[in-house]
Scaffold this motif. Structure first.
Motif, PDB file in Angstrom:
ATOM      1  N   CYS A   8       0.805  -1.202   0.000  1.00 36.65           N
ATOM      2  CA  CYS A   8       0.000   0.000   0.000  1.00 36.65           C
ATOM      3  C   CYS A   8       0.845   1.261   0.000  1.00 36.65           C
ATOM      4  O   CYS A   8       0.910   1.957   1.011  1.00 36.65           O
ATOM      5  N   PRO A   9       1.545   1.579  -1.087  1.00 35.25           N
ATOM      6  CA  PRO A   9       2.362   2.792  -1.131  1.00 35.25           C
ATOM      7  C   PRO A   9       1.492   4.014  -1.433  1.00 35.25           C
ATOM      8  O   PRO A   9       1.723   4.751  -2.395  1.00 35.25           O
ATOM      9  N   LEU A  91      -6.093   8.419  -0.268  1.00 35.18           N
ATOM     10  CA  LEU A  91      -7.190   7.862   0.512  1.00 35.18           C
ATOM     11  C   LEU A  91      -7.304   8.628   1.817  1.00 35.18           C
ATOM     12  O   LEU A  91      -6.296   9.035   2.394  1.00 35.18           O
ATOM     13  N   GLN A  92      -8.536   8.828   2.267  1.00 34.24           N
ATOM     14  CA  GLN A  92      -8.766   9.420   3.583  1.00 34.24           C
ATOM     15  C   GLN A  92      -9.433   8.381   4.483  1.00 34.24           C
ATOM     16  O   GLN A  92     -10.285   7.612   4.033  1.00 34.24           O
ATOM     17  N   VAL A  93      -9.042   8.390   5.757  1.00 40.46           N
ATOM     18  CA  VAL A  93      -9.609   7.489   6.757  1.00 40.46           C
ATOM     19  C   VAL A  93     -10.241   8.341   7.853  1.00 40.46           C
ATOM     20  O   VAL A  93      -9.568   9.185   8.446  1.00 40.46           O
ATOM     21  N   VAL A  94     -11.524   8.093   8.121  1.00 42.64           N
ATOM     22  CA  VAL A  94     -12.257   8.880   9.105  1.00 42.64           C
ATOM     23  C   VAL A  94     -12.704   7.976  10.250  1.00 42.64           C
ATOM     24  O   VAL A  94     -13.286   6.912  10.029  1.00 42.64           O
ATOM     25  N   VAL A  95     -12.430   8.413  11.481  1.00 39.98           N
ATOM     26  CA  VAL A  95     -12.901   7.699  12.669  1.00 39.98           C
ATOM     27  C   VAL A  95     -13.396   8.748  13.674  1.00 39.98           C
ATOM     28  O   VAL A  95     -12.615   9.572  14.152  1.00 39.98           O
ATOM     29  N   ALA A  96     -14.691   8.725  13.968  1.00 34.52           N
ATOM     30  CA  ALA A  96     -15.254   9.605  14.997  1.00 34.52           C
ATOM     31  C   ALA A  96     -14.913  11.066  14.740  1.00 34.52           C
ATOM     32  O   ALA A  96     -14.349  11.762  15.579  1.00 34.52           O
ATOM     33  N   LEU A 156     -20.313  -1.097   1.936  1.00 33.34           N
ATOM     34  CA  LEU A 156     -19.547  -1.809   2.951  1.00 33.34           C
ATOM     35  C   LEU A 156     -18.263  -2.393   2.366  1.00 33.34           C
ATOM     36  O   LEU A 156     -18.274  -3.031   1.310  1.00 33.34           O
ATOM     37  N   LEU A 157     -17.167  -2.209   3.104  1.00 30.98           N
ATOM     38  CA  LEU A 157     -15.885  -2.758   2.682  1.00 30.98           C
ATOM     39  C   LEU A 157     -15.559  -4.030   3.455  1.00 30.98           C
ATOM     40  O   LEU A 157     -15.181  -5.051   2.894  1.00 30.98           O
ATOM     41  N   ARG A 191      -6.986  -4.050   1.656  1.00 31.97           N
ATOM     42  CA  ARG A 191      -7.884  -4.506   0.579  1.00 31.97           C
ATOM     43  C   ARG A 191      -7.940  -3.486  -0.551  1.00 31.97           C
ATOM     44  O   ARG A 191      -7.930  -3.842  -1.735  1.00 31.97           O
ATOM     45  N   ILE A 192      -8.015  -2.212  -0.187  1.00 31.92           N
ATOM     46  CA  ILE A 192      -8.056  -1.166  -1.211  1.00 31.92           C
ATOM     47  C   ILE A 192      -6.768  -1.183  -2.024  1.00 31.92           C
ATOM     48  O   ILE A 192      -6.779  -1.023  -3.254  1.00 31.92           O
TER      49      ILE A 192
END
Length: 332
Positions: A8-9, A91-96, A156-157, A191-192
């Motif tokens: 995942c580079p 890619l962006q990752v969102v948590v809370a 859903l992923l 996975r992405i």
């Protein structure tokens, strides 16, 4: 460097605020993934006197790892959007984090993924862990999904399940989901990286909701069954805390179990319990009658303006020797 990083580079921007999000941010870093920037809430006034600037848990973690940081007030502001573009996220990752406008979540070429504390489409909304426990669910989990405009509706992923024990509180489930969610996000990013850039649509026929909880929602209805009362109390624990009235004053009940005792007294009566009527058979205890004749044993409480104490300490303080109403003016 881990295999996840080699696969995942990609450049990742992380968005989050509370402690729940920190575990995921640090899991991404531990996996060797390239987190090029962090977005979190602005500092808030708090502490003694409300005059101290308090940093979010995510900000503290980002600073500890020397990560670039943005704290926008306006997610549509030109300066913020320009700074976000400069990070060139894949890619962006969102948590809370708070709700994102489309021009933010749609910016990266691989999209934006979110982690939610339920098995979507179950418990969409602000308080999924609370409502799962309140409703007596025995299984919950986390869901990684692609963000869309409508809250918690994206494709859903992946999902990971977690069992809920019959006496677990929301706080205890929260801690376990926090770790599970961090693992799920790292797996989702992997996975992405392998080309799984499209998820599975949610089943709209199976949707349930987990709305934000307000103080008035936290009052205990002792006319319900003992199990319903017990699940409600542990679902509200430790925060915001289920409450009742004791002699006209708020009493938060933080931990309970269901006593083997049965009673014919009306609901919302304080009942002294002998050791063989307690859940663990150790000491005399304190119970409260409910609508189905069963009794909820009170294990931990917090009276207004006082420290937390055990149900036994409360019983001793009340000098309870026979059943009595919680309070004469309570509709409980």
């Amino acid at each position: 460097m881990t295999s996840a990083a080699l696969l995942c580079p990609m450049r990742i921007v992380f968005l989050g605020t509370p402690n729940f999000a920190v575990a995921t941010l640090e899991a991404l870093l531990d996996a060797g993934l390239d987190v090029v920037g962090v977005i979190t809430a602005t500092d808030k006034l708090g502490g003694r006197g409300g005059k101290q600037l308090l940093e979010s848990a995510v900000k503290k973690s980002a600073k500890a790892h020397d990560l670039p940081l943005l704290q926008p007030r306006n997610l549509k502001g030109k300066r913020f959007l320009a700074a976000l573009r400069e990070w060139r996220a894949d890619l962006q990752v969102v948590v809370a984090f708070r709700m994102l406008p489309k021009l933010v979540w749609d910016m990266p070429p691989l999209g934006t993924i979110n982690i939610h504390g339920s098995l979507l489409p179950a418990y969409r909304g602000a308080a999924p862990i609370h409502w799962a426990v309140i409703n007596g669910e025995t299984v919950t989990g986390v869901t990684a999904f692609f963000l869309r405009h409508a809250i918690d509706t994206g494709d859903l992923l992946l999902q990971r399940e977690l069992s809920i024990g019959p006496n677990e509180t929301t706080g205890e489930v929260y801690e376990r989901l926090m770790a599970l969610g961090a693992e799920a996000v790292v797996e989702a990013v992997g996975r992405i990286a392998k080309g799984h850039t499209h998820g599975t649509p949610q089943d709209e026929q199976s949707v349930s909701h987990a709305p934000k909880i307000f103080r008035e929602d936290c009052r205990i209805n002792w006319s319900a069954s003992a199990k319903t009362c017990h699940d409600f109390i542990r679902g509200m624990s430790p925060y915001p805390g289920a409450w009742t009235l004791l002699d006209g004053k708020e009493l938060k009940i933080l931990r309970t179990c269901i006593s083997p005792k049965r009673t014919n007294v009306p609901p919302s009566q304080l009942i002294p319990l002998d050791s063989d009527e307690t859940c663990f058979g150790e000491s005399p205890g304190l119970g409260i009658s409910t609508g189905d004749g069963a009794v909820v044993e009170v294990l931990q409480v917090k009276p207004a303006g006082k420290r937390k104490m055990s149900g036994i300490d409360l019983r001793n303080g009340l000098r309870l020797s026979e059943a009595r109403a919680l309070t004469s003016d309570s509709p409980d």
